[in-house]
Enzyme design. Structure first.
Site, PDB file in Angstrom:
ATOM      1  N   LYS A 166       1.530  36.328  80.420  1.00 25.93           N
ATOM      2  CA  LYS A 166       0.598  35.631  81.306  1.00 25.93           C
ATOM      3  C   LYS A 166      -0.863  36.030  81.076  1.00 25.93           C
ATOM      4  O   LYS A 166      -1.771  35.267  81.395  1.00 25.93           O
ATOM      5  CB  LYS A 166       0.976  35.885  82.771  1.00 25.93           C
ATOM      6  CG  LYS A 166       2.276  35.207  83.184  1.00 25.93           C
ATOM      7  CD  LYS A 166       2.565  35.420  84.657  1.00 25.93           C
ATOM      8  CE  LYS A 166       3.927  34.850  85.003  1.00 25.93           C
ATOM      9  NZ  LYS A 166       4.269  34.998  86.421  1.00 25.93           N
ATOM     10  N   ASP A 188       1.356  30.542  90.545  1.00 25.01           N
ATOM     11  CA  ASP A 188       2.077  31.570  91.319  1.00 25.01           C
ATOM     12  C   ASP A 188       1.305  31.813  92.611  1.00 25.01           C
ATOM     13  O   ASP A 188       1.891  31.934  93.688  1.00 25.01           O
ATOM     14  CB  ASP A 188       2.138  32.903  90.556  1.00 25.01           C
ATOM     15  CG  ASP A 188       3.028  32.847  89.338  1.00 25.01           C
ATOM     16  OD1 ASP A 188       4.008  32.083  89.352  1.00 25.01           O
ATOM     17  OD2 ASP A 188       2.752  33.582  88.368  1.00 25.01           O
TER      18      ASP A 188
END
Ligand code: ATR
Length: 247
Positions: free
Chosen positions: A37, A73
């Site tokens: 990420k 997220d």
């Protein structure tokens, strides 16, 4: 819709080729998960404010040869909380357990949603200190007992209790107040030991599935330029229930 969503396992040495390969193939976008990420960011042209604030990207959108990095997220976590418990974190005093990658995304989103105060407790105290850089409302604590009785919302981002019903990130002696809300971002087991304790004490508890679900909804909306309506959300939920994926 005429879409496919596929999974690929990519070695770190191939990350750059995979990224530019997907771009060259003309895909609409893709998700990036652990442990890439952060690494993926060097290939991306433009970032959302969440992705920049958290320094992590889980969703890439490709449009007109340009790549856009998002972090759903963070946005998905708050959307899930609002959907499942009628409110987000606005005005709340929050206790965040953990200080890893997930904790950073959630700390950012809790602060963005205007929580009043964010206490962070982590096994490794020093690691939590870097979350203070996000906002002056963040305070790192050495003991949960300092704040547990008066926080409104408790969020577990540690892996303690994952695949293990005998473990909890909080001592057994700690009791929840019935007006407190708990979110444990674990969803295996569906109810963690921590969640069962919160529920036994009369508190609201939520597992990590809404976060997983809503980050995916938000990514899908970004890629397709649509809003998924409530009736479709309910339909998806129905299918997941039928397949035994959710309870
Ligand atoms: P993620 O990206 O999913 O957040 P991570 O960066 O590895 O994963 O972070 C895991 C978190 O769980 C950390 O806060 C970690 O605490 P440390 O910073 O002290 O390592 C916490 N954690 C993992 N195992 C733990 C344990 N047995 N007891 C307490 N905390 C634990």
């Amino acid at each position: 819709m005429d879409n496919v969503y596929l999974c690929f396992n990519i070695e770190k040495d191939n990350l750059k080729d995979a990224f530019y390969g997907l771009k060259a193939l003309g895909v609409e976008g893709f998700n990036v998960t652990m442990p890439y990420k952060e690494d993926v960011m060097e290939f991306i042209d433009t970032f959302s404010k969440e992705a920049r604030g958290i320094s992590a990207v889980n969703t890439v959108y490709i449009d007109g040869g340009k790549t856009y990095g998002h972090n759903t997220d963070a946005t998905g976590f708050i959307r899930g909380l609002k959907e499942e418990s009628s409110k987000g974190a606005r005005g709340d005093t929050v206790l965040l357990l953990g200080a890893g990658g997930a904790a950073k995304a959630l700390a950012y989103s809790l602060l963005e949603d205007k929580c009043k105060k964010l206490y962070v407790y982590n096994r490794t105290y020093e690691r939590a200190l870097k979350l203070k850089e996000l906002d002056p409302r963040v305070e790192v604590i050495g003991e949960v007992s300092q704040v547990i009785d008066y926080v409104d919302l408790i969020v577990n981002t540690t892996s303690v209790g994952m695949d293990d019903l005998s473990k909890s990130p909080l001592p057994d002696s700690i009791d929840f107040k019935s007006k407190q809300r708990l979110v444990d971002i674990i969803y295996k087991p569906w109810d963690t030991k921590l969640m069962l304790k919160a529920r036994a004490d009369g508190a609201f508890s939520l597992n990590g599935f809404p976060m997983l679900f809503w980050q995916a909804v938000e990514a899908y909306e970004l890629w397709n330029g649509i809003t998924i309506e409530k009736v479709q959300i309910d339909e998806i939920r129905g299918i997941l229930k039928e397949k035994g994926i959710i309870k």
